[in-house]
Design a protein around this motif. Structure first.
Motif, PDB file in Angstrom:
ATOM      1  N   LEU A 269     -17.000  75.211 -47.698  1.00  0.00           N
ATOM      2  CA  LEU A 269     -17.918  76.015 -48.515  1.00  0.00           C
ATOM      3  C   LEU A 269     -19.363  75.552 -48.385  1.00  0.00           C
ATOM      4  O   LEU A 269     -20.253  76.114 -49.017  1.00  0.00           O
ATOM      5  CB  LEU A 269     -17.507  75.918 -49.990  1.00  0.00           C
ATOM      6  N   GLY A 270     -19.589  74.517 -47.609  1.00  0.00           N
ATOM      7  CA  GLY A 270     -20.951  73.999 -47.463  1.00  0.00           C
ATOM      8  C   GLY A 270     -21.404  73.178 -48.658  1.00  0.00           C
ATOM      9  O   GLY A 270     -22.582  72.834 -48.759  1.00  0.00           O
ATOM     10  N   GLN A 271     -20.477  72.829 -49.569  1.00  0.00           N
ATOM     11  CA  GLN A 271     -20.860  72.028 -50.746  1.00  0.00           C
ATOM     12  C   GLN A 271     -20.884  70.540 -50.425  1.00  0.00           C
ATOM     13  O   GLN A 271     -21.457  69.742 -51.159  1.00  0.00           O
ATOM     14  CB  GLN A 271     -19.883  72.284 -51.892  1.00  0.00           C
ATOM     15  N   GLU A 272     -20.177  70.139 -49.378  1.00  0.00           N
ATOM     16  CA  GLU A 272     -20.234  68.772 -48.864  1.00  0.00           C
ATOM     17  C   GLU A 272     -20.514  68.876 -47.366  1.00  0.00           C
ATOM     18  O   GLU A 272     -20.040  69.807 -46.704  1.00  0.00           O
ATOM     19  CB  GLU A 272     -18.895  68.035 -49.076  1.00  0.00           C
TER      20      GLU A 272
ATOM     21  N   ASP B  38     -18.818  81.764 -37.275  1.00  0.00           N
ATOM     22  CA  ASP B  38     -19.714  81.280 -36.209  1.00  0.00           C
ATOM     23  C   ASP B  38     -21.040  80.735 -36.724  1.00  0.00           C
ATOM     24  O   ASP B  38     -22.009  80.625 -35.961  1.00  0.00           O
ATOM     25  CB  ASP B  38     -19.984  82.390 -35.169  1.00  0.00           C
ATOM     26  N   LYS B  39     -21.102  80.424 -38.017  1.00  0.00           N
ATOM     27  CA  LYS B  39     -22.357  79.911 -38.584  1.00  0.00           C
ATOM     28  C   LYS B  39     -22.079  78.614 -39.346  1.00  0.00           C
ATOM     29  O   LYS B  39     -20.935  78.290 -39.641  1.00  0.00           O
ATOM     30  CB  LYS B  39     -22.961  80.928 -39.540  1.00  0.00           C
ATOM     31  N   ASN B  40     -23.147  77.928 -39.690  1.00  0.00           N
ATOM     32  CA  ASN B  40     -23.031  76.779 -40.587  1.00  0.00           C
ATOM     33  C   ASN B  40     -22.563  77.290 -41.952  1.00  0.00           C
ATOM     34  O   ASN B  40     -23.096  78.291 -42.442  1.00  0.00           O
ATOM     35  CB  ASN B  40     -24.423  76.136 -40.694  1.00  0.00           C
ATOM     36  N   PRO B  41     -21.586  76.618 -42.597  1.00  0.00           N
ATOM     37  CA  PRO B  41     -21.099  77.116 -43.893  1.00  0.00           C
ATOM     38  C   PRO B  41     -22.188  77.242 -44.963  1.00  0.00           C
ATOM     39  O   PRO B  41     -21.990  77.939 -45.954  1.00  0.00           O
ATOM     40  CB  PRO B  41     -20.065  76.063 -44.313  1.00  0.00           C
ATOM     41  N   GLN B  42     -23.312  76.564 -44.768  1.00  0.00           N
ATOM     42  CA  GLN B  42     -24.396  76.672 -45.764  1.00  0.00           C
ATOM     43  C   GLN B  42     -25.290  77.883 -45.523  1.00  0.00           C
ATOM     44  O   GLN B  42     -26.112  78.228 -46.378  1.00  0.00           O
ATOM     45  CB  GLN B  42     -25.254  75.408 -45.731  1.00  0.00           C
ATOM     46  N   ASP B  43     -25.113  78.538 -44.386  1.00  0.00           N
ATOM     47  CA  ASP B  43     -25.934  79.709 -44.048  1.00  0.00           C
ATOM     48  C   ASP B  43     -25.605  80.860 -45.007  1.00  0.00           C
ATOM     49  O   ASP B  43     -24.437  81.256 -45.129  1.00  0.00           O
ATOM     50  CB  ASP B  43     -25.607  80.102 -42.600  1.00  0.00           C
ATOM     51  N   PRO B  44     -26.601  81.438 -45.697  1.00  0.00           N
ATOM     52  CA  PRO B  44     -26.317  82.530 -46.649  1.00  0.00           C
ATOM     53  C   PRO B  44     -25.579  83.705 -46.010  1.00  0.00           C
ATOM     54  O   PRO B  44     -24.776  84.370 -46.670  1.00  0.00           O
ATOM     55  CB  PRO B  44     -27.714  82.961 -47.110  1.00  0.00           C
TER      56      PRO B  44
END
Ligand SMILES: Nc1ncnc2c1ncn2[C@@H]1O[C@H](COP(=O)(O)OP(=O)(O)OP(=O)(O)O)[C@@H](O)[C@H]1O
Length: 294
Positions: free
Chosen positions: A51-54, A65-71
């Motif tokens: 989830l991009g939380q860690e 295909d993106k970074n999990p932090q990408d909106p």
């Protein structure tokens, strides 16, 4: 099947402690994946990284295909955390409407109210709801954005029997639409009912990855039970395919590594029996087997 999530050599340390060690796997559309493992195995940490939380200490995670932090990746994701808290003073209905407004192609608020049976507490302050009601609201919020993948961390904790059944049906229906569900739970009978795949974590590493039957078969070698009734005195001492025997009130319970061969031996030796049953491993014994192994 298109891959929507990829872990590539992912490690996570907290201080000097290595919590996730070399995770490599991919997830496709339509899968219902259960992430299993004993307390502290690293399940929540894995979900938080998805989830991009860690952030991984090393390695890469790609979500669509993106970074999990990408909106742009996050807009296609729904989730419920393990511990749910809502802000003070906001009604359940207001939270639904607020989250609904954030998505480009959401389900209607009404549809979520009906699906998750929220009608009776819509006008209650969300922070004042019971544990099970909070869980149902959180689940509605996880799905309301019509996400391509939903992460559910112990989603049935605190739900009553009916609500559990409803949720399992919702999950099944959702995956039939090509959507992906990734969940953790300690309720293994639920996993047996819905999961298309199990990933078993131990000490932050993947110990097993396969269908429910494949995971069960991992424990099958030592613990299949063959039981039957025989009122005649029989000796099974010379049988090759018996690991152990229990005998009570004319019922024989035999542990075997090869039930087919054992039954052949019984027939070949003209052992009189009836009510023969083969008890295949359930997921719980597979889980215990995997948890104990090194
Ligand atoms: N923020 C943190 N700082 C330090 N250690 C952490 C942190 N978060 C998790 N850990 C440690 O990482 C390990 C894995 O924790 P995690 O919560 O991922 O396990 P889990 O498999 O989800 O467990 P459970 O089934 O109990 O929820 C544990 O030993 C935990 O103590």
């Amino acid at each position: 099947m298109a891959q929507i999530l990829k872990f590539n050599k992912v490690f996570k340390n907290y201080g000097n402690t290595s919590v996730i060690r070399d995770l490599n796997f991919s997830i496709s559309r339509g899968e219902i994946i259960a992430l299993l493992g004993v307390n502290g195995a690293g399940k929540t940490t894995t979900i938080k990284m998805m989830l991009g939380q860690e952030i991984p200490t090393s390695g890469t995670i790609e979500l669509f295909d993106k970074n999990p932090q990408d909106p742009e990746a996050r807009i296609s994701v729904g989730m419920t955390p393990q511990n749910i808290e809502f802000p003070e003073g906001i009604l359940a209905l207001e939270i639904l409407q607020f989250i609904h407004a954030h998505y480009p192609n959401p389900f209607s608020v009404l549809e979520m109210i009906q699906k998750f049976e929220l009608t009776s507490f819509l006008k209650t302050k969300a922070s004042k709801l019971s544990g099970g009601q909070k869980r149902r609201l959180a689940l509605a919020l996880a799905f309301i954005g019509n996400p391509s993948i939903v992460f559910l961390d112990e989603p049935t904790t605190g739900l009553d029997v009916e609500s559990r059944k409803t949720l399992l049906n919702i999950i099944r229906d959702y995956s039939k639409q090509g959507k992906t569900i990734f969940l953790t739970t300690h309720y293994l009978e639920e996993i047996e009912q819905i999961a298309t795949r199990i990933i078993f974590l131990q000490n932050g590493q993947i110990k097993a990855d396969g269908s429910v039957n494949e995971i069960k078969n991992l424990a099958n070698s030592s613990e299949t039970n063959v039981t039957f009734y025989s009122q005649f005195p029989i000796s099974l001492d010379h049988f090759k395919f018996i690991e152990s025997i229990e005998h009570e009130n004319n019922y024989f319970i035999i542990k075997t590594t090869n039930p087919d061969a054992l039954i052949y031996e019984l027939v070949e030796n003209k052992v009189p029996f009836r009510n023969l049953q083969i008890t295949r491993e359930n997921l719980e014994s597979a889980f215990i087997h995997l948890s104990k192994g090194n």
